[in-house]
Motif scaffolding. Structure first.
Motif, PDB file in Angstrom:
ATOM      1  N   ARG A  91       0.818  -1.210   0.000  1.00 52.93           N
ATOM      2  CA  ARG A  91       0.000   0.000   0.000  1.00 52.93           C
ATOM      3  C   ARG A  91       0.855   1.264   0.000  1.00 52.93           C
ATOM      4  O   ARG A  91       0.424   2.324  -0.432  1.00 52.93           O
ATOM      5  N   ARG A 150      -1.230   6.312   1.716  1.00 54.25           N
ATOM      6  CA  ARG A 150      -2.075   6.334   2.917  1.00 54.25           C
ATOM      7  C   ARG A 150      -3.531   5.976   2.605  1.00 54.25           C
ATOM      8  O   ARG A 150      -4.442   6.332   3.343  1.00 54.25           O
ATOM      9  N   ARG A 151      -3.727   5.323   1.477  1.00 56.77           N
ATOM     10  CA  ARG A 151      -5.060   4.822   1.136  1.00 56.77           C
ATOM     11  C   ARG A 151      -4.935   3.325   0.903  1.00 56.77           C
ATOM     12  O   ARG A 151      -3.838   2.791   0.778  1.00 56.77           O
ATOM     13  N   ASN A 152      -6.041   2.665   0.836  1.00 52.37           N
ATOM     14  CA  ASN A 152      -6.013   1.202   0.828  1.00 52.37           C
ATOM     15  C   ASN A 152      -5.848   0.626  -0.580  1.00 52.37           C
ATOM     16  O   ASN A 152      -6.620  -0.215  -1.027  1.00 52.37           O
TER      17      ASN A 152
END
Length: 447
Positions: A364, A376-378
């Protein structure tokens, strides 16, 4: 896998290097847009060197649904467009014909100028991450269009005509830039587009529009200024060669330890790819002979080198070059790092490569480069490739166009016989890939 017909399955006997030559024609990512641009012209247009691919068939059908007469010229790959009788098309027919293509949205501006009305069906496309049409819809509204949601898509009208606008894209989207160009050229007044895409195919589309009588200035810092004109004529245009297909064959030569001359490939559009190709340990040679030149790609022997690679908008490393190069990187010694910053779900194809013996781990985090909008996102948008790996045959299902060609390269590089399902997806963007493979000495057959 019983749902695939014989024409959608390719049997690949791997382990043999690709050797020989092939030719690439006009860029898929320009040709379809130039075909749509013909609708803007009040006189006929001619496009040369058009590849025989599925996307061209889809656009041809959509043009014909709107009353454009599309005919073949005397030269191979020559298409003529007579736009004297442009008309509205049946909504259901647009939906059926467009299928998973995202092309219909680019018809909006030209049809609004010619007819005052356009329709967008629910759009498909390759499942590689968010490619929202929000940019497109908002831009059309800024031009003065009225957008209404209907059961089958979106109805778009321009009751007071279209006017110039000041626009800034949150991301330099190629599709949104094309939409704005195709709409602004006949909108009243001046349009200023900031944070525009400036890919070679965009510049080539601007060349097409300028031939038609458009006034377009490309400034520094991704700013494009369009002076609207009341009337456009047709064009005659030979598109730039397909740099994605050229790079795909270059990566295939590297992955299979082969030697391939790609006639038509052009250095100026591929400099970033050629830099990485050299860093990995590949060799290339430029032939600048007018009309006959191209680029020879080959594996010079010895080991390949691991690298850190980050995709980006032009002039960065193109996202469509990433997948074929990753297959070659499975053969490099050490740890290679890939950071995908254009499409957040474009690394899903690596699971199939792992199934074939590759060692690829996705993450990620933004690895090996500057933080991107997916950090910082999935989203698994970075990868580490450990090599060299011995690839072995497997049954593979193609998820999308570019990943599909990468699966094909992996099957060619692997030992044993693979079956690749869903190869009709590859026909969307690669002309006669089976014939080209056979011409390079690959052992493949449909069915």
């Amino acid at each position: 896998m019983t749902n695939y017909d014989a024409g959608d399955v390719l049997t690949v006997h791997g382990g043999a290097p690709l050797n020989g030559e092939l030719r690439v024609r006009g860029a898929k990512n320009l040709v379809s847009k130039a075909m749509v641009a013909a609708v803007l012209g009040e006189t006929p247009s001619t496009l040369f060197d058009v590849p025989a691919i599925r996307d061209v068939e889809v656009v041809t059908g959509l043009l014909e649904l709107h009353g454009v007469k599309v005919t073949r010229g005397p030269l191979d790959g020559e298409l003529h467009f007579d736009t004297s009788d442009v008309e509205s098309a049946n909504v259901d027919e647009i939906n059926v014909h467009a299928g998973s293509s995202r092309i219909p949205i680019l018809f909006c501006g030209p049809l609004l100028h010619r007819l005052g009305h356009a329709f967008i069906p629910d759009l498909g496309g390759c499942n590689i991450g968010g490619r929202p049409i929000d940019f497109h819809i908002q831009a059309l509204r800024e031009f003065g269009a009225v957008v209404e949601k209907s059961e089958k898509g979106m109805d778009i009208t321009a009751p007071n005509g279209l006017h110039g606008a000041k626009l800034e894209l949150p991301y330099p989207s190629v599709g949104a830039t094309e939409q704005i160009l195709l709409t602004a050229v006949r909108a009243e007044g001046v349009t200023e587009l900031r944070n525009a895409a400036v890919e070679p195919e965009i510049i080539d589309l601007i060349c097409v529009l300028q031939k038609m009588g458009a006034i377009i200035k490309v400034h520094t810092d991704r700013v494009i200024e369009i002076q609207g004109v009341p009337r456009l004529t047709g064009y005659k245009h030979r598109p730039i060669p397909d740099r994605i297909e050229a790079a795909s064959w270059g990566a295939a030569a590297l992955a299979t330890r082969g030697d391939v001359f790609v006639r038509g490939a052009r250095q100026a559009d591929m400099m970033t790819f050629l830099n990485l190709f050299t860093s990995v340990g590949g060799a290339f040679e430029i032939d600048d002979t007018p009309g006959e030149g191209g680029i020879r790609f080959w594996h010079p022997g010895g080991e390949l080198n691991a690298v850190a690679m980050e995709t980006d908008v032009h002039p960065g490393f193109m996202t469509d070059w990433q997948q074929p190069m990753v297959v070659a990187l499975t053969q490099a010694r050490g740890l290679s790092i890939v950071h995908e910053t254009v499409y957040e779900r474009r690394l899903g194809y690596t699971a199939a490569l792992n199934q074939m013996g590759a060692t690829i781990q996705t993450y990620r985090e933004c690895l090996g480069g500057t933080p991107c909008r997916f950090g910082r996102r999935n989203f698994m948008h970075s990868a580490v490739i450990a090599g060299p790996s011995k690839l072995h045959a497997a049954d593979l299902v193609i998820p999308d166009l570019r990943a599909g060609f990468s699966h094909l390269i992996a099957a060619l590089a692997a030992e044993g016989t693979s079956r690749v399902y869903g190869v009709k997806l590859i026909q969307r963007g690669y002309e006669d890939f089976e014939g080209k493979l056979n011409g390079l000495g690959a052992h493949v057959e449909l069915g």
